[in-house]
Scaffold this motif. Sequence first.
Motif, PDB file in Angstrom:
ATOM      1  N   TYR A  71       5.341 -20.593  -4.818  1.00  0.00           N
ATOM      2  CA  TYR A  71       6.029 -19.841  -5.864  1.00  0.00           C
ATOM      3  C   TYR A  71       6.576 -18.543  -5.271  1.00  0.00           C
ATOM      4  N   SER A  72       7.722 -18.109  -5.761  1.00  0.00           N
ATOM      5  CA  SER A  72       8.216 -16.784  -5.398  1.00  0.00           C
ATOM      6  C   SER A  72       9.078 -16.249  -6.529  1.00  0.00           C
ATOM      7  N   MET A  73       9.294 -14.931  -6.512  1.00  0.00           N
ATOM      8  CA  MET A  73      10.074 -14.268  -7.568  1.00  0.00           C
ATOM      9  C   MET A  73      11.091 -13.328  -6.938  1.00  0.00           C
ATOM     10  N   PRO A  74      12.301 -13.801  -6.658  1.00  0.00           N
ATOM     11  CA  PRO A  74      13.352 -12.896  -6.210  1.00  0.00           C
ATOM     12  C   PRO A  74      14.086 -12.262  -7.395  1.00  0.00           C
ATOM     13  N   PHE A  75      14.414 -11.000  -7.256  1.00  0.00           N
ATOM     14  CA  PHE A  75      15.233 -10.277  -8.233  1.00  0.00           C
ATOM     15  C   PHE A  75      16.567  -9.997  -7.564  1.00  0.00           C
ATOM     16  N   PHE A  76      17.609 -10.667  -8.035  1.00  0.00           N
ATOM     17  CA  PHE A  76      18.939 -10.518  -7.458  1.00  0.00           C
ATOM     18  C   PHE A  76      19.654  -9.382  -8.190  1.00  0.00           C
ATOM     19  N   LEU A  77      19.759  -8.235  -7.536  1.00  0.00           N
ATOM     20  CA  LEU A  77      20.323  -7.049  -8.170  1.00  0.00           C
ATOM     21  C   LEU A  77      21.851  -7.099  -8.054  1.00  0.00           C
ATOM     22  N   HIS A  78      22.498  -7.227  -9.200  1.00  0.00           N
ATOM     23  CA  HIS A  78      23.955  -7.336  -9.277  1.00  0.00           C
ATOM     24  C   HIS A  78      24.555  -6.101  -9.936  1.00  0.00           C
ATOM     25  N   GLY A 136      23.963  -3.956 -15.219  1.00  0.00           N
ATOM     26  CA  GLY A 136      24.422  -4.940 -14.251  1.00  0.00           C
ATOM     27  C   GLY A 136      23.911  -6.348 -14.543  1.00  0.00           C
ATOM     28  N   ASN A 137      24.594  -7.323 -13.956  1.00  0.00           N
ATOM     29  CA  ASN A 137      24.306  -8.741 -14.209  1.00  0.00           C
ATOM     30  C   ASN A 137      23.193  -9.252 -13.292  1.00  0.00           C
ATOM     31  N   SER A 138      22.107  -8.502 -13.195  1.00  0.00           N
ATOM     32  CA  SER A 138      20.991  -8.876 -12.333  1.00  0.00           C
ATOM     33  C   SER A 138      20.239 -10.072 -12.908  1.00  0.00           C
ATOM     34  N   VAL A 139      19.592 -10.809 -12.009  1.00  0.00           N
ATOM     35  CA  VAL A 139      18.871 -12.021 -12.403  1.00  0.00           C
ATOM     36  C   VAL A 139      17.499 -12.033 -11.740  1.00  0.00           C
ATOM     37  N   LEU A 140      16.477 -12.279 -12.537  1.00  0.00           N
ATOM     38  CA  LEU A 140      15.132 -12.506 -12.029  1.00  0.00           C
ATOM     39  C   LEU A 140      14.909 -14.013 -11.981  1.00  0.00           C
ATOM     40  N   ARG A 141      14.711 -14.531 -10.780  1.00  0.00           N
ATOM     41  CA  ARG A 141      14.533 -15.974 -10.594  1.00  0.00           C
ATOM     42  C   ARG A 141      13.059 -16.288 -10.362  1.00  0.00           C
ATOM     43  N   LEU A 142      12.514 -17.176 -11.146  1.00  0.00           N
ATOM     44  CA  LEU A 142      11.161 -17.687 -10.947  1.00  0.00           C
ATOM     45  C   LEU A 142      11.303 -19.015 -10.223  1.00  0.00           C
ATOM     46  N   LEU A 143      10.772 -19.083  -9.025  1.00  0.00           N
ATOM     47  CA  LEU A 143      10.981 -20.232  -8.153  1.00  0.00           C
ATOM     48  C   LEU A 143       9.704 -21.037  -7.985  1.00  0.00           C
ATOM     49  N   HIS A 144       9.843 -22.355  -8.094  1.00  0.00           N
ATOM     50  CA  HIS A 144       8.737 -23.268  -7.810  1.00  0.00           C
ATOM     51  C   HIS A 144       9.210 -24.300  -6.795  1.00  0.00           C
ATOM     52  N   TYR A 145       8.532 -24.325  -5.657  1.00  0.00           N
ATOM     53  CA  TYR A 145       8.760 -25.367  -4.664  1.00  0.00           C
ATOM     54  C   TYR A 145       7.593 -26.348  -4.799  1.00  0.00           C
ATOM     55  N   PRO A 146       7.800 -27.506  -5.431  1.00  0.00           N
ATOM     56  CA  PRO A 146       6.684 -28.428  -5.669  1.00  0.00           C
ATOM     57  C   PRO A 146       6.150 -29.030  -4.373  1.00  0.00           C
ATOM     58  N   LEU A 175      24.054  -7.572  -4.504  1.00  0.00           N
ATOM     59  CA  LEU A 175      23.968  -6.344  -3.706  1.00  0.00           C
ATOM     60  C   LEU A 175      22.724  -6.349  -2.822  1.00  0.00           C
ATOM     61  N   ILE A 176      21.551  -6.348  -3.449  1.00  0.00           N
ATOM     62  CA  ILE A 176      20.295  -6.488  -2.712  1.00  0.00           C
ATOM     63  C   ILE A 176      19.383  -7.437  -3.484  1.00  0.00           C
ATOM     64  N   THR A 177      18.473  -8.063  -2.748  1.00  0.00           N
ATOM     65  CA  THR A 177      17.463  -8.934  -3.347  1.00  0.00           C
ATOM     66  C   THR A 177      16.097  -8.331  -3.096  1.00  0.00           C
ATOM     67  N   LEU A 178      15.287  -8.264  -4.145  1.00  0.00           N
ATOM     68  CA  LEU A 178      13.911  -7.790  -4.057  1.00  0.00           C
ATOM     69  C   LEU A 178      13.007  -8.997  -4.302  1.00  0.00           C
ATOM     70  N   LEU A 179      12.155  -9.320  -3.342  1.00  0.00           N
ATOM     71  CA  LEU A 179      11.396 -10.576  -3.390  1.00  0.00           C
ATOM     72  C   LEU A 179       9.896 -10.345  -3.362  1.00  0.00           C
ATOM     73  N   LEU A 180       9.230 -10.906  -4.362  1.00  0.00           N
ATOM     74  CA  LEU A 180       7.769 -10.982  -4.368  1.00  0.00           C
ATOM     75  C   LEU A 180       7.368 -12.432  -4.080  1.00  0.00           C
ATOM     76  N   GLY A 181       6.289 -12.599  -3.340  1.00  0.00           N
ATOM     77  CA  GLY A 181       5.788 -13.942  -3.079  1.00  0.00           C
ATOM     78  C   GLY A 181       6.026 -14.439  -1.673  1.00  0.00           C
ATOM     79  N   ALA A 182       6.554 -13.585  -0.807  1.00  0.00           N
ATOM     80  CA  ALA A 182       6.850 -14.023   0.559  1.00  0.00           C
ATOM     81  C   ALA A 182       5.603 -14.036   1.448  1.00  0.00           C
ATOM     82  N   GLU A 183       4.435 -13.663   0.886  1.00  0.00           N
ATOM     83  CA  GLU A 183       3.215 -13.744   1.687  1.00  0.00           C
ATOM     84  C   GLU A 183       2.913 -15.190   2.068  1.00  0.00           C
TER      85      GLU A 183
END
Length: 317
Positions: free
Chosen positions: A266-273, A170-180, A199-207
């Motif tokens: 910082y956060s890391m969402p994985f957009f599962l496609h 699948g065309n899934s994408v791991l996004r590395l996010l920086h909010y300066p 389909l679903i998003t799995l997110l690390l960094g929401a603490e």
Amino acid sequence: MLDTPAAQVPTLSLAMQDSDPDGFAAAFGGSFERYGFAVIADHGIPQDLIDRAWAETKLLFDLPEDEKRQYHVPGGGGARGYTPFKTEIAKDAKVVDLKEFWHVGRELAAGHRYADQMAPNIWPDRPEGFKSVFVELFAAFDAAGDRLLSAIARHLGLAPDWFDPAVKDGNSVLRLLHYPPIPADAEGVRAGAHEDINLITLLLGAEEAGLELLGSDGEWLAIKPPEGAMVVNVGDMLQRLTNHVLPSTTHRVVNPPPERRGHSRYSMPFFLHPAPDFLIETLPGTVSAERPNRYPTPITAHDYLHERLVEIGLVKA
């Protein structure tokens, strides 16, 4: 913002799936039906790998601006590599988001049948450990996502492996996010109110505070997962597939209070496609006289993704 009430999204252990797959599926699906979100502990992604990924992410975004921009592909829709600060805009928003990000996709073998629809990865020269860490993390997210989709299939009355062919390659994408860091008078927010495409998003960094979902009564609710837990939410593709039985909930990332605005987030969402040629066609079991089919015309995942990327300004029509 500090007064935003907390969403009462339950924390579920993915380890429960091994001993009680039906019970886990019911709890997970129930959380999705009520909130469009779930909080998942014991997700199986090693903490050591996560720690290495955070370290590589910070090193990447600390690179000079001109060096990062070498990895930006104009007109590429942000599919791979770097997308500069203030590029993406939420659908119907008036101002751009206050973020920069990097996309890692699936590594495909030479001559793969999806090569024309899934861009090759772009790997930076620095930091040196970047590629190995994120190839490993992508695979770990992929495995966790497969387990969660199996639970969703059970909840919907489908075979536990129903999604397997849909998401294979699948065309899934791991996004590395920086909010300066942002000034006190910054226009806009770190991420405007939006729904995810996939389909679903799995997110690390929401603490780190800031993520909020829009409740059914129109009130914004803060999501505050326990340390190490993962936030998972329904994307529009799954909402469409399930005829809104599983809702894709509007969410945003608000700006921090003034005393925290000098800090990065910082956060890391994985957009599962699904795979590009997967046909998003309403599941018969989600259609009834009381819930008529909202989407009588199917659409491929590739075409749907293109439509949505145009809406958020990453692709020109």
